[in-house]
Structures are given as C-alpha cells and as structure tokens.
Scaffold this motif. Structure first.
Motif, PDB file in Angstrom:
ATOM      1  N   VAL A 106      -5.339  -5.179   2.698  1.00 31.24           N
ATOM      2  CA  VAL A 106      -4.637  -3.672   2.613  1.00 31.24           C
ATOM      3  C   VAL A 106      -3.240  -3.888   3.304  1.00 31.24           C
ATOM      4  CG1 VAL A 106      -4.973  -1.519   3.768  1.00 31.24           C
ATOM      5  CG2 VAL A 106      -6.978  -2.554   2.844  1.00 31.24           C
ATOM      6  N   LYS A 142      -1.053   5.021   1.819  1.00 29.97           N
ATOM      7  CA  LYS A 142      -1.592   4.111   0.812  1.00 29.97           C
ATOM      8  C   LYS A 142      -2.647   3.033   1.451  1.00 29.97           C
ATOM      9  CE  LYS A 142      -2.272   2.531  -3.502  1.00 29.97           C
ATOM     10  NZ  LYS A 142      -2.581   1.150  -3.617  1.00 29.97           N
ATOM     11  N   ASP A 146      -6.519   2.920   1.052  1.00 30.14           N
ATOM     12  CA  ASP A 146      -7.091   1.619   0.503  1.00 30.14           C
ATOM     13  C   ASP A 146      -8.178   1.290   1.493  1.00 30.14           C
ATOM     14  OD1 ASP A 146      -5.412   1.742  -1.758  1.00 30.14           O
ATOM     15  OD2 ASP A 146      -3.820   0.058  -0.908  1.00 30.14           O
TER      16      ASP A 146
END
Length: 230
Positions: A106, A142, A146
C-alpha cells in the motif's frame, strides 16, 4: 470568496446646486477631484484566514522541519487522566520496511516517501504510531482507502520496551489527514492476545491516533499562522 463593496461618491455635495442658481456653483478649479474624496462606506472585512490543512496537504507548501521528536515531542504524553511514556522512535525513507502484512505494498504503490514511528507505553500496554508521508493529500487518502485489516505498521520496541505484536493478536487503526496517513498497532508487552475485553488497549490506540492527528493539524496551524504574519 470575499465580498467587495462598491459605492459612488459625488465630487461635491449635490445639495448646493439645487439651492441656488448655477452662477453660485464654485468654479471647476474649486471642485475637489473624485480621487481626493474619502469613501463614505466602512472598509470591507478582512480576507478569510488561511486554511491550516492546505499547508499539510502538499509537499510544495509543507516546508516546516519534520522529525520524530518534532512530531512527537517530550518524554511522555497525557491524554485525559492517562499518562503514556514515550519509548523508541524511528525514521525511515523505505516505508515498506517499517510495515507488515499488506501495508508495505500500500505504501509503495502510493509512493510513500517517509515513515516516522514512535512507541508509547502505559503499564503492560504498548502502542506504535506510524506516520506515513506522501507528496500529496490524494496519495494519502488513496493509501488509507487501499489499506485493509492486514495493513499493519511494524511495532517498534527497544529502549526498555519489550517486543510486542510480533506473534500475538493486536489491534490496529488507519486514518489520514492532509498528505499524511497514520497508523497504530496496540497490544500487550507480555505476549497476551488482545480481545474485545481489552478496553485499555483500545483506548490507548485511540488516544495515540488522536494525538497523531492533533500534531499533524498543529503543524498546519503553525505554518498558516506564520504565512499570515509574514
């Protein structure tokens, strides 16, 4: 957006022209120019204050020095009535090496540039906070999106803090603010598993997540204040 007030101010009082014949009007040279007339309305309000979050949402604006001791100062932390003792700190530019489970991918995928960690203890409870730094808010958001239940920051021991959360069940959290994503992993230094009844561990994790958020926000407030003054 600030409102702009507009007013039309006559060059000379119009009442004088209506009270007598035109011959009584002053000559052109005696009429004050419009540019010399003081405005008859109050000045507009000050522009809106600078948004502190803007200063921690982009690497282009977030220029203040950054280190574990600046982000997490002092030797202990008091949240409510609970005192947490500050333990070891770490600062790495290879974010994935300070994470485990699905978190390394990630962080790498979203181009984490730095991961700052610190551990706090209270009794046999320990919490590691990890603050991942990105170039933009979009990347941090993000990364938060994620992350899943297996995205865990690597616990940090040493300096009197026993190893924890290396084989036992622990509790983790994930969040973000500005260009920072912050993670916690909390558990017991005696190797016990965290269960739903481990309220102290849950509270410790929440306290340290809240403190990380406050420190990042304060960083933005300090830079916004400096920009407004300078």
């Amino acid at each position: 957006a600030g409102a702009v007030a507009v007013a039309v101010v006559s060059a000379n009082g119009s009442d004088q022209a209506s009270d007598g014949p035109s011959s009584q009007l002053p000559t052109t040279a005696d009429i004050p120019s419009a540019t010399a007339t003081e405005p008859s309305f109050a000045p507009t309000s000050a522009p809106p204050p600078l948004d502190p979050k803007d200063f921690v949402s982009s690497v282009k604006k977030d220029k203040a020095p950054l280190s574990p001791d600046l982000l997490f100062p002092g030797t202990q932390l008091t949240m409510g009535e609970t005192v947490y003792k500050k333990g070891p700190t770490a600062d790495t530019r290879t974010c994935g090496s300070a994470a485990q489970g699905t978190l390394p991918k990630v962080l790498d995928t979203n181009k984490c540039t730095r991961l700052i960690r610190v551990t706090y203890t209270q009794g046999d409870t320990a919490v590691t906070v990890g603050v991942a730094v990105f170039d933009s808010e979009a990347q941090a958001v993000k990364a938060k999106k994620d992350a899943d239940k297996k995205s865990i920051v690597r616990s940090l021991s040493g300096g009197g803090v026993k190893s924890f959360c290396t084989g036992a069940v622990c509790r983790s959290t994930t969040n973000s603010y500005g260009r920072y994503a912050y993670f916690t992993v909390a558990g017991f230094t005696n190797g016990k598993d965290v269960t739903e009844k481990s309220t102290g561990v849950f509270r410790a994790g929440d306290d340290l997540a809240e403190f990380a958020f406050r420190q990042i926000r304060r960083r933005g407030e300090a830079q916004a204040s400096a920009a407004a003054e300078g």
